[in-house]
Design an enzyme around this catalytic site. Structure first.
Site, PDB file in Angstrom:
ATOM      1  CB  SER A 151      -0.932  -0.040   1.217  1.00  0.00           C
ATOM      2  OG  SER A 151      -1.913   0.960   1.109  1.00  0.00           O
ATOM      3  CG  ASN A 152      -0.363   4.684  -1.194  1.00  0.00           C
ATOM      4  OD1 ASN A 152      -1.013   5.441  -0.505  1.00  0.00           O
ATOM      5  ND2 ASN A 152      -0.865   4.097  -2.267  1.00  0.00           N
ATOM      6  N   PRO A 153       1.287   5.527   2.059  1.00  0.00           N
ATOM      7  CG  PRO A 153       3.128   6.839   2.577  1.00  0.00           C
ATOM      8  CD  PRO A 153       2.523   6.053   1.478  1.00  0.00           C
ATOM      9  CB  ALA A 191      -2.318   7.297  -3.043  1.00  0.00           C
TER      10      ALA A 191
END
Ligand code: CTP
Length: 218
Positions: free
Chosen positions: A24-26, A91
């Site tokens: 995933s991403n932040p 995102a």
């Protein structure tokens, strides 16, 4: 007159490797949620397609929760035709593991090189099929050559607007409550929005888009 319909995506996507691991991403989803609240306050009919975030659902907004990029694409594609404005702040992970293991992979069997598949570019596909009177807005999350990359994405994805977002700074972007962005229209004109709470940034973005929408006499 019917209220303007606004579809907004927010947050990260999650691409599972096995039942206990994902890529995933932040992204916190804060920018998308702020836009959804502001659009609601402007009297729009808002649908928020949200990846996994730790934010409470805004009242008066339809919220559809999704996990993976493919989930998000399916929901957005179904809704797309019924909306006047589509704003992609999500995102979206560009890749997913080639397969999702049904059971937990023991660490000594975990592959050294994970095989990945490319996810579809949801926004680019919307740009290809968008109607004349629909407004399509993208967000460019960049760490370098911020404006150059944003201008490129605006053209490549056939967008009406793009918001250039420098995510390299720790006090803005991804999980911060504040941001500093540049809003660019399809003529390439830049409008810098200085550092402020994401709610203020959301207001400025939506009001600029709305003004231009009204000028085009919809
Ligand atoms: N986006 C999308 N689908 C993807 C990737 C991105 O719809 N698979 C959308 C994002 O929601 C955003 C815009 O495209 O509005 C730009 O996303 P960004 O991550 O900045 O760029 P990418 O197109 O993924 O390009 P790159 O990773 O090469 O910078």
């Amino acid at each position: 007159m019917l209220p303007l319909k606004c579809l907004i995506s927010a947050g990260p996507t999650r691409e599972w490797i096995d039942p206990v691991r994902f890529i995933s991403n932040p992204s916190s989803g804060k920018m998308g949620y702020a836009l959804a609240k502001e659009a609601r306050d402007m009297g729009f009919d808002v649908c928020l397609v949200s990846g996994p975030v730790e934010l409470s659902k805004p009242k008066g907004v339809e919220v559809i929760e999704v996990e993976s990029a493919l989930n998000m694409k399916r929901v957005i594609d179904e809704k797309f035709n019924f909306y006047d404005w589509v704003i992609m702040t999500a995102a979206v992970c560009d890749h997913r593991p080639k397969s999702r293991n049904k059971i937990k992979i023991p660490k000594d069997q975990f592959p050294e090189n994970l095989l990945m598949s490319r996810n579809p570019d949801i926004l680019k596909e919307l740009g290809e099929k968008k109607r004349e009177n629909q407004v399509l807005v993208g967000f460019a999350a960049e760490t370098h050559m911020v404006l150059e990359s944003a201008h490129k994405k605006l053209k490549q994805k056939k967008l009406d607007w793009i918001v250039a977002n420098d995510v390299s700074k720790t006090n803005q972007g991804f999980s911060s409550d504040q941001n500093e962005v540049t809003l660019i229209n399809s003529d390439g004109l830049e409008n810098q929005i200085s550092r402020a709470d994401k709610s203020v940034i959301a207001k400025e973005i939506l009001h600029a888009i709305h003004l231009s929408w009204l000028e085009k006499a919809h």
